[in-house]
Design an enzyme around this catalytic site. Structure first.
Site, PDB file in Angstrom:
ATOM      1  CG  HIS A   1      -6.710  -2.743 -25.161  1.00 25.73           C
ATOM      2  ND1 HIS A   1      -5.777  -3.670 -24.753  1.00 25.73           N
ATOM      3  CD2 HIS A   1      -7.832  -3.004 -24.430  1.00 25.73           C
ATOM      4  CE1 HIS A   1      -6.306  -4.454 -23.833  1.00 25.73           C
ATOM      5  NE2 HIS A   1      -7.550  -4.071 -23.626  1.00 25.73           N
TER       6      HIS A   1
ATOM      7  CB  CYS B   1      -2.493  -6.896 -23.857  1.00 22.32           C
ATOM      8  SG  CYS B   1      -3.647  -6.539 -25.212  1.00 22.32           S
TER       9      CYS B   1
ATOM     10  CB  CYS C   1      -2.049  -4.049 -28.092  1.00 25.67           C
ATOM     11  SG  CYS C   1      -3.677  -3.472 -27.568  1.00 25.67           S
TER      12      CYS C   1
ATOM     13  CD  GLU D   1      -1.848  -0.596 -26.470  1.00 31.62           C
ATOM     14  OE1 GLU D   1      -3.023  -0.329 -26.154  1.00 31.62           O
ATOM     15  OE2 GLU D   1      -1.095  -1.282 -25.749  1.00 31.62           O
TER      16      GLU D   1
END
Lengths: 146, 146
Positions: A56, A86, A89, A58
């Site tokens: 991801h 999410c 993260c 992040e």
């Protein structure tokens, strides 16, 4: 002429990162990390390209920023992220003790708030910056994929 | 002679990974991922060495296993982890849709269950395998650091 580097300015750069993800067929989420008015990380979702659910925007940005700083903790750093993080993260952001997180669109289904989580007490949170644009790129992506 | 590769066998290998972390001055957590009786990943916590809060054993193991398999989803994979995963790692495990997670010691403070989270519905969970040994290495580590 005075350049004003405000939250919208940096969120627009995060949106440009999301657009790069879009072009690659990745769920379009983009991220920028800023420390003392300098950009130290620009990332976008790469889960498909890297065949890695942990890629991801992040997570990449946290690793990259820490590498840049030479320290694990993202003190005096602000992350601009086009979509609410999410659970994974949010957990990573918690460990990073990042100073500030600026969020574009909420994620009602997979966002950390819907899971009942909070970020680190040291982390200031600003939500809804360029919310409509951040939401639209995702909506457009999923509409085209159907 | 018959070799029995049961949960304790693989957890002992995860403990050997935790010992490697211990030697490096890292919080001693180790991990092994097994697919069809073959080990496809062995990792340990490396947050200090890599200056990266995301370098937990589980995150590394998920990335590494997906790379080995050539697919994002860890179907038919079992992760052996000496300590209950944190929020970040539980989130990563969720996205991976891993088949089974075998946990050594619980983490009452930072574990995902205390945060009210669950893993993926497809994920079978077994807890408490070699619990005392997994707990002792952590206890010993923190005692020495005080």
């Amino acid at each position: 002429m005075t350049m004003v580097f405000d939250d919208e300015y940096y969120m627009r750069l995060a949106l440009a990162e999301a657009e790069k993800a879009y072009e690659l067929g990745e769920i379009p989420v983009g991220c920028v990390v800023v420390a003392q008015d300098r950009i130290i990380a620009k990332t976008h979702n790469l889960t498909e390209q890297l065949i890695d659910v942990t890629a991801h925007a992040e997570v990449q940005a946290i690793s990259s920023s820490a590498n840049h700083i030479g320290g694990k903790y993202l003190k005096n750093c602000t992350m601009y992220i086009t979509l609410e993080p999410c659970v994974m993260c949010a957990g990573a952001l918690y460990w990073s003790q990042i100073s500030k997180v600026v969020i574009g669109a909420p994620d009602e289904k997979r966002g950390y708030t819907s899971a009942g989580l909070q970020l680190h007490p040291k982390t200031e949170i600003v939500s809804g910056v360029l919310q409509e644009e951040c939401r639209m790129i995702l909506q457009d992506f999923f509409k085209k994929r159907r």
